[in-house]
Design an enzyme around this catalytic site. Structure first.
Site, PDB file in Angstrom:
ATOM      1  N   TYR A 125      -9.691 -12.682  -4.654  1.00 60.95           N
ATOM      2  CA  TYR A 125      -9.313 -11.361  -5.159  1.00 60.95           C
ATOM      3  C   TYR A 125     -10.177 -10.956  -6.350  1.00 60.95           C
ATOM      4  CZ  TYR A 125      -5.874  -7.863  -6.904  1.00 60.95           C
ATOM      5  OH  TYR A 125      -5.230  -6.735  -7.335  1.00 60.95           O
ATOM      6  N   GLN A 179      -8.974  -2.968  -2.888  1.00 59.00           N
ATOM      7  CA  GLN A 179      -8.594  -4.331  -2.522  1.00 59.00           C
ATOM      8  C   GLN A 179      -7.115  -4.398  -2.128  1.00 59.00           C
ATOM      9  OE1 GLN A 179     -10.977  -6.634  -2.682  1.00 59.00           O
ATOM     10  NE2 GLN A 179      -9.824  -8.460  -2.095  1.00 59.00           N
ATOM     11  N   GLU A 180      -6.291  -3.656  -2.820  1.00 59.33           N
ATOM     12  CA  GLU A 180      -4.855  -3.712  -2.589  1.00 59.33           C
ATOM     13  C   GLU A 180      -4.411  -2.927  -1.365  1.00 59.33           C
ATOM     14  OE1 GLU A 180      -2.480  -5.373  -3.863  1.00 59.33           O
ATOM     15  OE2 GLU A 180      -3.273  -6.194  -5.724  1.00 59.33           O
ATOM     16  N   SER A 181      -4.910  -1.710  -1.187  1.00 62.50           N
ATOM     17  CA  SER A 181      -4.321  -0.821  -0.177  1.00 62.50           C
ATOM     18  C   SER A 181      -5.329  -0.132   0.729  1.00 62.50           C
ATOM     19  CB  SER A 181      -3.490   0.253  -0.877  1.00 62.50           C
ATOM     20  OG  SER A 181      -4.336   1.118  -1.630  1.00 62.50           O
TER      21      SER A 181
END
Length: 697
Positions: free
Chosen positions: A674, A546-548
């Site tokens: 998120y 999700q982040e990167s």
């Protein structure tokens, strides 16, 4: 099997979070290995460093709405060290109670935080010239509001051990028979004191007035009571025998006007501003001007005016108001020196006597509709449509003028609505159309793809800073800055950061997961690090995607770096640098996840605590606590995320809720999305790898 999966979910959903600040991607910041040194300035010069000491995550207990942000103290301290020709290095304590001991043990050299001068502390520390002076006030239940000390009845003041509040409370208890003292653990924060009074766990407490500005809620159960100490000095502190260092600090504080207090209402021009060393900026808490994200103060207007102030060696004091009318009233009353809030230059405002700087932004008003709606060729095609706008904005003036010229469309007046809120209403079908300045529409498009620009009005309008008419010298300085920097490197980088760069990491590939196949190239690394914290590595991997999207060189618009998108400041506070190195990035992220998870009440269900931790990782712990408090006020369960706190989080992007929240505005749809997406992806990983993984547990 279902029970096993549920346990895995609960285990997995108890560990997440991480984010915070600067260097460029891939820049190596040497990990600082601390040492013991109790010498004075010559010894520090020999080593080449001055170690600055603060509590870990010494961040504001709310969005600064009236005052100088705490980060200004830290920046000024770094500049002082560089002024000496030395390198600043930060050392972090777990709580305020450790600061004095660490200094005297030689593990740091200067305490830099909101540190009060007390008689007890003066026994073991030497304090600088004060950098601020605040009042200490009682915090009492609403039922005791406005009562003097002698009339509040029998009351126990609960204060942390070793704090300035304990010294004040002890004096009050000696002078007033109706007051008694309860000493709490030294690591109890101002926020916990206010919360304790609000929920009835504490009868009363004492908190610095500058902290109360952020902590007290408009309709909360805790309120500011009588003044307990009219003048408490805030200063830097060193070891008692560091006389040469202290002398240099005092000279710097005096010559650089580090003192941060300034009269709240005073009509000033450039000479008075320079003399005090503080620029009072009136702004608004919204995604274009000024907001808090992951503990960082951000905003296009805030960044520009802060850069102007920095060039003139001024500190910025923020004064937050919600509407254009209240901002103009605050400027007229002398609460601030300049309005920096994306204010449109209009003939009506100029006729009212306001003076504008040179434009620092040119924008076109645009009609916004749903994605797929047919663009309008002419304004006449608005016939029969309805445009929702806030009547306080310049958009309303434009639409009224069109109506008076014969336009046959309807204007729907939506009081107190932000541009983001109206655009969201259009996307969800609640409104037909709305209007937005082109830069705000562009910013929304960096988050979403469900809206479209249907028509652009000409000519372009100018956005400028606002001053009182007599402030000619200040306007000259502002205009000089704008003419020099408009469309320059700093300006363009800042503009692109807010209005052009996508706020989510682009998708690289689907990463289908099958039994026997790795989820990512970093599975072994994540497995090993997750085990240290008792976490399910598949949960961390889901969050990493999700982040990167598993790109170790990824960087967010806010400056977060690496596989888990940790802010460099957060990394440094846990002892990690060079966050684009996969090992460093993962270790720093997991350390921060664990720290965040511990900040939520132990009574929470394990899975719920993980949901809150994920949301805090994304938006910041303070915004999640705001949402929990709001959920409780709305009759929802503050201990449950889905269907309860997540719904309150969505409301915090609306002005009527954001203005009452400690941490102010937040784009609540981001943490909501998120948490949901990480959970769903994690369940997919469990389903694909469950049997294989169970044999390892």
């Amino acid at each position: 099997m279902r029970t096993g999966i549920f346990i895995l979910i609960c285990l997995g959903f108890t560990l997440l979070a991480g984010c915070d600040k600067e260097p460029e991607v891939g820049e190596v910041v040497s990990t600082f290995e601390n040492y013991q040194e109790t010498g004075d300035l010559p010894a520090l010069k020999e080593r080449g460093f001055v170690r600055l000491l603060a509590p870990r995550f010494d961040e504001p207990s709310g969005l600064p709405r009236d005052g100088i942000p705490a980060s200004e103290y830290q920046q000024q301290a770094e500049e002082f060290v560089e002024h000496l020709g030395l390198e600043p290095r930060w050392v972090y304590a777990d709580n305020f109670g450790e600061l004095s001991a660490l200094i005297n043990q030689g593990m740091a050299d200067i305490i830099i935080t909101n540190y009060s001068v007390t008689k007890e502390r003066q026994k073991s520390l030497a304090f600088s010239t004060p950098v601020n002076a605040v009042q200490e006030r009682l915090v009492v239940p609403r039922a005791l509001a406005d009562l003097p000390l002698t009339e509040i009845g029998e009351v126990t003041l609960s204060v942390p051990e070793g704090s300035a509040y304990q010294e004040t409370a002890t004096k009050l208890a000696k002078r007033h028979d109706n007051i008694s003292l309860e000493v709490l653990e030294s690591n109890v924060s101002d926020e916990e004191l206010v919360n304790g009074v609000a929920n009835g766990e504490l009868a009363a407490s004492i908190v610095d007035s500058n902290m109360l500005d952020a902590l007290l809620e408009e309709d909360g159960e805790a309120v500011a009571g009588p003044v307990a100490n009219r003048k408490r000095r805030i200063a830097w502190a060193v070891r008692p025998d560091s006389s040469e260092l202290l002398d240099q600090i005092n000279q710097y504080i005096t010559s650089e006007r580090v003192i941060t207090s300034v009269d709240s209402e005073e009509e000033r021009d450039w000479a008075e501003i320079r003399e005090k060393g503080v620029l009072r900026v009136i702004t608004s808490n919204n995604p274009a001007s000024y907001f808090m994200w992951r503990g960082e103060l951000m905003g296009f207007d805030y960044d520009l005016i802060k850069d102007f102030a920095k060039q003139h060696r001024l500190r910025v004091r923020v004064v937050v108001h919600d509407t254009p009318s209240s901002m103009f009233a605050a400027l007229e009353a002398g609460e601030g020196d300049v309005i920096a809030a994306s204010m449109t230059v209009t003939a009506e405002r100029e006729r009212a006597g306001w003076s504008f700087s040179e434009r620092y932004l040119e924008v076109n008003e645009q009609l916004i509709g749903e994605a797929g709606d047919t663009p309008l060729e002419t304004v006449e095609e608005l016939a029969g449509r309805t445009v929702a706008v806030n009547p306080e904005t310049a958009y309303y003036d434009t639409l009224k003028a069109l109506q008076e010229a014969g336009g046959s469309f309807e204007i729907l007046e939506v009081e107190n609505a932000s541009t983001e809120m109206l655009i969201d209403g259009v996307a969800s079908g609640d409104y037909d159309l709305t209007m937005a300045d082109s830069h705000l529409a562009a910013m929304e498009s960096t988050y979403r793809d469900d809206i479209a620009v249907l028509f652009q009005f000409e000519p372009a309008k100018e956005i400028a800073w606002v001053t009182r008419e007599p402030q000619q010298a200040l306007r000259e300085q502002l205009n000089r800055y704008i003419k020099r920097g408009y469309r320059g490197l700093f300006y363009n980088v800042t503009y692109n950061r807010y209005f052009k760069e996508k706020k989510t990491i682009a998708t690289h590939e689907a990463y289908r997961v099958e039994a026997g196949r790795d989820i990512s190239p970093y599975d072994e690394l994540v497995r090993g690090e997750s085990l240290k914290y008792g976490l399910d590595w598949r949960l961390i991997t889901s969050q990493m995607y999700q982040e990167s999207r598993f790109n170790p060189n990824a960087r967010s618009f806010a400056g977060a770096q690496g596989l888990l998108q940790v802010m460099p400041r957060t990394g440094r506070q846990f002892g990690y640098s060079n966050l684009t190195n996969p090992k460093n990035g993962v270790e720093a992220g997991l350390a921060y996840i664990d720290w965040l998870e511990q900040r939520f009440p132990a009574r929470l269900d394990l899975a719920e605590k993980l949901y809150f931790t994920l949301a805090a990782y994304n938006a910041g712990h303070g915004h999640v606590e705001d949402a929990r408090r709001l959920a409780q006020r709305l009759g929802k369960d503050p201990d449950k995320w889905f269907g309860h706190v997540e719904e309150a989080m969505l409301l915090l992007s609306k002005p009527q809720y954001a203005r009452q929240a400690r941490y102010g505005y937040v784009r609540g749809s981001e943490p909501v999305k998120y948490v949901r997406e990480i959970k769903n992806r994690y369940l997919g990983y469990v389903a694909a790898l469950g049997e294989q993984e169970q044999s390892q547990l």
